[in-house]
Scaffold this active site. Sequence first.
Site, mmCIF file in Angstrom:
data_model
loop_
_atom_site.group_PDB
_atom_site.id
_atom_site.type_symbol
_atom_site.label_atom_id
_atom_site.label_comp_id
_atom_site.label_asym_id
_atom_site.label_seq_id
_atom_site.Cartn_x
_atom_site.Cartn_y
_atom_site.Cartn_z
ATOM 1 N N TYR A 36 0.838 -1.195 -0.133
ATOM 2 C CA TYR A 36 -0.130 -0.004 -0.051
ATOM 3 C C TYR A 36 1.006 1.346 0.012
ATOM 4 O O TYR A 36 2.027 1.073 0.203
ATOM 5 C CB TYR A 36 -0.949 -0.024 1.299
ATOM 6 C CG TYR A 36 -0.463 0.352 2.488
ATOM 7 C CD1 TYR A 36 0.478 -0.475 3.189
ATOM 8 C CD2 TYR A 36 -0.476 1.585 3.183
ATOM 9 C CE1 TYR A 36 1.166 -0.148 4.392
ATOM 10 C CE2 TYR A 36 0.210 2.069 4.208
ATOM 11 C CZ TYR A 36 0.947 1.003 4.944
ATOM 12 O OH TYR A 36 1.540 1.406 6.184
ATOM 13 N N ARG A 55 7.953 3.634 -4.985
ATOM 14 C CA ARG A 55 8.051 2.672 -3.811
ATOM 15 C C ARG A 55 6.871 1.638 -3.858
ATOM 16 O O ARG A 55 7.191 0.465 -3.683
ATOM 17 C CB ARG A 55 7.825 3.667 -2.751
ATOM 18 C CG ARG A 55 7.943 2.689 -1.420
ATOM 19 C CD ARG A 55 8.100 3.705 -0.111
ATOM 20 N NE ARG A 55 6.720 4.154 0.204
ATOM 21 C CZ ARG A 55 6.592 5.051 1.225
ATOM 22 N NH1 ARG A 55 7.322 5.472 2.155
ATOM 23 N NH2 ARG A 55 5.498 5.526 1.450
ATOM 24 N N LYS A 151 6.409 -1.773 1.962
ATOM 25 C CA LYS A 151 5.418 -1.120 2.753
ATOM 26 C C LYS A 151 4.096 -2.121 2.513
ATOM 27 O O LYS A 151 3.064 -2.015 1.781
ATOM 28 C CB LYS A 151 5.025 0.182 1.993
ATOM 29 C CG LYS A 151 4.196 0.898 2.802
ATOM 30 C CD LYS A 151 4.412 2.382 2.622
ATOM 31 C CE LYS A 151 3.251 3.296 3.210
ATOM 32 N NZ LYS A 151 3.457 3.445 4.584
ATOM 33 N N GLU A 183 13.078 2.986 13.615
ATOM 34 C CA GLU A 183 12.260 4.203 12.965
ATOM 35 C C GLU A 183 11.116 4.283 13.909
ATOM 36 O O GLU A 183 11.014 3.454 14.897
ATOM 37 C CB GLU A 183 11.758 3.816 11.414
ATOM 38 C CG GLU A 183 11.075 2.653 11.332
ATOM 39 C CD GLU A 183 10.370 2.356 9.902
ATOM 40 O OE1 GLU A 183 10.349 3.193 9.113
ATOM 41 O OE2 GLU A 183 10.344 1.229 9.642
ATOM 42 N N LEU A 207 11.390 1.658 6.356
ATOM 43 C CA LEU A 207 10.690 2.026 5.221
ATOM 44 C C LEU A 207 11.594 3.309 4.504
ATOM 45 O O LEU A 207 11.784 4.174 5.503
ATOM 46 C CB LEU A 207 9.139 2.623 5.616
ATOM 47 C CG LEU A 207 8.389 2.549 4.223
ATOM 48 C CD1 LEU A 207 7.879 1.305 3.774
ATOM 49 C CD2 LEU A 207 6.993 3.468 4.614
HETATM 50 N N1 PDD Z 1 3.225 5.132 7.192
HETATM 51 N N2 PDD Z 1 8.107 4.248 8.496
HETATM 52 C C1 PDD Z 1 6.850 3.618 8.555
HETATM 53 C C2 PDD Z 1 6.961 2.441 9.338
HETATM 54 C C3 PDD Z 1 5.717 4.104 8.231
HETATM 55 O O1 PDD Z 1 4.414 3.488 8.219
HETATM 56 C C4 PDD Z 1 5.640 5.219 7.553
HETATM 57 C C5 PDD Z 1 4.519 5.948 6.893
HETATM 58 C C6 PDD Z 1 6.919 6.012 7.442
HETATM 59 C C7 PDD Z 1 6.955 7.446 6.679
HETATM 60 O O2 PDD Z 1 6.895 7.025 5.347
HETATM 61 P P1 PDD Z 1 6.307 8.095 4.373
HETATM 62 O O3 PDD Z 1 6.980 9.383 4.777
HETATM 63 O O4 PDD Z 1 6.466 7.756 2.938
HETATM 64 O O5 PDD Z 1 4.853 8.441 4.810
HETATM 65 C C8 PDD Z 1 7.856 5.487 7.912
HETATM 66 C C9 PDD Z 1 2.000 5.632 6.521
HETATM 67 C C10 PDD Z 1 1.759 7.516 6.570
HETATM 68 C C11 PDD Z 1 0.949 4.983 7.059
HETATM 69 O O6 PDD Z 1 1.061 3.881 7.065
HETATM 70 O O7 PDD Z 1 -0.057 5.489 7.230
#
Ligand code: PDD
Length: 287
Positions: A36, A55, A151, A183, A207
């Site tokens: 996703y 991604r 993801k 993270e 991620l």
């Molecule tokens: N999640 N690390 C993890 C484990 C995450 O789930 C997310 C974001 C990030 C930040 O990634 P990005 O900058 O691409 O949003 C880092 C999203 C927002 C979610 O699952 O809702």
Amino acid sequence: MAEALLHCLLNGAIVATSDARISPLDRGFLFGDGVYEVVPAYNGKPFRLEAHFERLLFGLDALEIVNPYPRARWAALVHELIAANGGGDMGIYLQVARGAGKGRDFLPEPHIKPTVFGFCWRLATPKPELLRRGISAAMLEDIRWQRCDIKTVALVGPVMLKIEAKRRGADEAILVRGDRLAEGSSSAVFVVKEGRIATPPASHERLPSITRLVVGDVLDALGLLLDVREVRRDELFAADEIWIASSTREALAVALLDGKAVGRGKPGPVWRRVFDEFQKLKQREAS
Ligand code: PDD
């Protein structure tokens, strides 16, 4: 709460969210077998969409799921979804699951048609109170798997971690693997010490955050350096500032870690500069 707006995307068509149906044999449902993306849109315009597609394609490739659409079709569908829900600022969720087989087999049957689902919700700007006070975080051991760079929709690990963080009165879990920062449970993490900003490098443990790239651009614009290196657990407790970053929360300051003040216990001056520049960059790209 990310309450779904009225229209969603299901297998190439915009339909009423309340009418959307998928098979219970869908492997996304049975195995968490899918990937996703969460893409923010400002003023009806998806932000850094290309990076999110990159991604998504990486994840599909890793899971050996065939990408259902060419890039232009993906972009058109995202724009249709935004338009169907009236534009504005929104979070957009896109999911590609491997699809439904004839039953339940760990090994996927060949030639299954992927299930594509997308929905969106109104994205509220962070409350002034949150910006003034910052958020709180709990440090937890990372219980997730070894391929956090994908993801995947199999998110029960972060769900458990969020529940534990909430139990401890925190808004986010900052995850460590032994002595090292991994993270956030749904965010990238930055630390600041004596004006030096650091964040860990890309690896299977985290991620590749798109917002982390945006923060990188913001730091470039401000003429600030970013050290990309492993960050130790004790550096988090000694930091002047900690920030988390994600597509739906942009960059937020962490004021409390495990109930202890981070720096002065309120959002710090480097974060403030980053936040302000982030807003400018967003407005430029959304206009
Ligand atoms: N999640 N690390 C993890 C484990 C995450 O789930 C997310 C974001 C990030 C930040 O990634 P990005 O900058 O691409 O949003 C880092 C999203 C927002 C979610 O699952 O809702």
